[in-house]
Design a protein around this motif. Structure first.
Motif, mmCIF file in Angstrom:
data_model
loop_
_atom_site.group_PDB
_atom_site.id
_atom_site.type_symbol
_atom_site.label_atom_id
_atom_site.label_comp_id
_atom_site.label_asym_id
_atom_site.label_seq_id
_atom_site.Cartn_x
_atom_site.Cartn_y
_atom_site.Cartn_z
ATOM 1 N N ARG A 44 -10.814 3.300 -11.552
ATOM 2 C CA ARG A 44 -9.504 3.335 -12.200
ATOM 3 C C ARG A 44 -8.521 2.535 -11.345
ATOM 4 N NH1 ARG A 44 -8.171 7.303 -16.117
ATOM 5 N NH2 ARG A 44 -6.087 6.922 -15.313
ATOM 6 N N GLY A 45 -8.840 1.284 -11.151
ATOM 7 C CA GLY A 45 -7.992 0.392 -10.374
ATOM 8 C C GLY A 45 -8.397 0.354 -8.917
ATOM 9 N N LEU A 46 -8.348 -0.833 -8.346
ATOM 10 C CA LEU A 46 -8.670 -1.029 -6.939
ATOM 11 C C LEU A 46 -7.609 -1.915 -6.301
ATOM 12 C CD1 LEU A 46 -12.501 -1.786 -7.209
ATOM 13 C CD2 LEU A 46 -11.454 0.303 -6.323
ATOM 14 N N THR A 47 -7.375 -1.716 -5.024
ATOM 15 C CA THR A 47 -6.485 -2.604 -4.291
ATOM 16 C C THR A 47 -7.229 -3.904 -3.992
ATOM 17 O OG1 THR A 47 -7.187 -1.814 -2.126
ATOM 18 C CG2 THR A 47 -5.335 -0.640 -3.181
ATOM 19 N N MET A 48 -6.492 -4.908 -3.584
ATOM 20 C CA MET A 48 -7.134 -6.170 -3.215
ATOM 21 C C MET A 48 -8.070 -5.959 -2.021
ATOM 22 S SD MET A 48 -6.340 -8.500 -5.384
ATOM 23 C CE MET A 48 -6.528 -10.118 -4.639
ATOM 24 N N VAL A 79 1.848 -1.843 -9.587
ATOM 25 C CA VAL A 79 2.194 -1.267 -8.295
ATOM 26 C C VAL A 79 1.537 0.102 -8.199
ATOM 27 C CG1 VAL A 79 4.099 -0.424 -6.879
ATOM 28 C CG2 VAL A 79 4.356 -2.538 -8.184
ATOM 29 N N ASP A 80 0.955 0.390 -7.049
ATOM 30 C CA ASP A 80 0.307 1.677 -6.813
ATOM 31 C C ASP A 80 1.364 2.781 -6.882
ATOM 32 O OD1 ASP A 80 -0.833 3.993 -5.593
ATOM 33 O OD2 ASP A 80 -2.267 2.727 -4.539
ATOM 34 N N PRO A 81 1.177 3.780 -7.754
ATOM 35 C CA PRO A 81 2.184 4.830 -7.889
ATOM 36 C C PRO A 81 2.352 5.685 -6.628
ATOM 37 C CG PRO A 81 0.240 5.346 -9.194
ATOM 38 C CD PRO A 81 0.049 3.972 -8.644
ATOM 39 N N GLU A 82 1.325 5.738 -5.785
ATOM 40 C CA GLU A 82 1.393 6.544 -4.571
ATOM 41 C C GLU A 82 1.916 5.773 -3.368
ATOM 42 O OE1 GLU A 82 -2.356 8.476 -3.984
ATOM 43 O OE2 GLU A 82 -2.444 9.112 -6.071
ATOM 44 N N ASP A 83 1.777 4.464 -3.382
ATOM 45 C CA ASP A 83 2.252 3.622 -2.279
ATOM 46 C C ASP A 83 2.769 2.330 -2.884
ATOM 47 O OD1 ASP A 83 2.709 2.011 -0.093
ATOM 48 O OD2 ASP A 83 0.777 2.426 0.866
ATOM 49 N N ARG A 84 4.055 2.248 -3.070
ATOM 50 C CA ARG A 84 4.673 1.138 -3.782
ATOM 51 C C ARG A 84 4.520 -0.199 -3.047
ATOM 52 N NH1 ARG A 84 6.545 2.149 -8.268
ATOM 53 N NH2 ARG A 84 8.120 0.530 -8.350
ATOM 54 N N ARG A 85 4.028 -0.182 -1.830
ATOM 55 C CA ARG A 85 3.791 -1.433 -1.104
ATOM 56 C C ARG A 85 2.485 -2.090 -1.530
ATOM 57 N NH1 ARG A 85 3.932 1.195 4.632
ATOM 58 N NH2 ARG A 85 2.825 2.671 3.327
ATOM 59 N N ARG A 86 1.619 -1.313 -2.182
ATOM 60 C CA ARG A 86 0.311 -1.834 -2.596
ATOM 61 C C ARG A 86 0.289 -2.121 -4.083
ATOM 62 N NH1 ARG A 86 -4.294 1.975 -0.234
ATOM 63 N NH2 ARG A 86 -3.470 3.251 -1.899
ATOM 64 N N VAL A 87 -0.558 -3.077 -4.434
ATOM 65 C CA VAL A 87 -0.774 -3.419 -5.842
ATOM 66 C C VAL A 87 -2.222 -3.096 -6.163
ATOM 67 C CG1 VAL A 87 -0.874 -5.323 -7.497
ATOM 68 C CG2 VAL A 87 0.976 -5.224 -5.816
#
Length: 131
Positions: A44-48, A79-87
């Motif tokens: 359900r979505g992955l960071t880079m 944008v990651d809902p738990e850490d807005r610095r991550r996509v």
């Protein structure tokens, strides 16, 4: 004399890549793009960073690959809902349909290449990759 492992693995990787790309190219996909779809298909979505680890593509290459997949509406970024610095990167419905359509074809190519010794070969490769 037996072929060195490095040479044999390189030759085998190139042969597998060529065969899989024959399945992917009519859909306009590269192997790197396919590896991103495979990584995202079960998530359900992955960071880079997660995608880099799962595809072994370099950061700049992966950015270009994801940019192209975004441009064709196969994946999307949020944008990651738990850490807005991550996509996070997600498979779109179009991407999910594309993955489903191609997964069986790629599986067939891989099964054909591995033949009856497939499970043993994969066990060895997984063991080598874990070291």
């Amino acid at each position: 004399m037996r072929e060195p492992l490095t040479s044999a693995l390189t030759r085998a990787a190139r042969a597998v890549t060529a065969r899989v790309e024959q399945v992917l190219s009519p859909e306009g996909l590269t192997l790197d793009q396919w590896l991103v779809l495979v990584a995202l298909a079960g998530e359900r979505g992955l960071t880079m960073s997660d995608l880099t680890a799962r595809t072994t593509a370099s950061g700049p290459t992966l950015t270009r690959v994801v940019d192209r997949l975004v441009a064709t509406a196969v994946v999307y970024r949020e944008v990651d809902p738990e850490d807005r610095r991550r996509v996070r990167v997600y498979l779109s419905p179009r991407g999910r349909a594309l993955h489903k359509r191609l997964a069986t074809k790629v599986d067939d190519v891989e099964a054909e290449l591995l033949g009856r010794s497939g499970a043993k070969v994969l066990d060895v490769l997984h063991r080598l990759g874990a070291e």
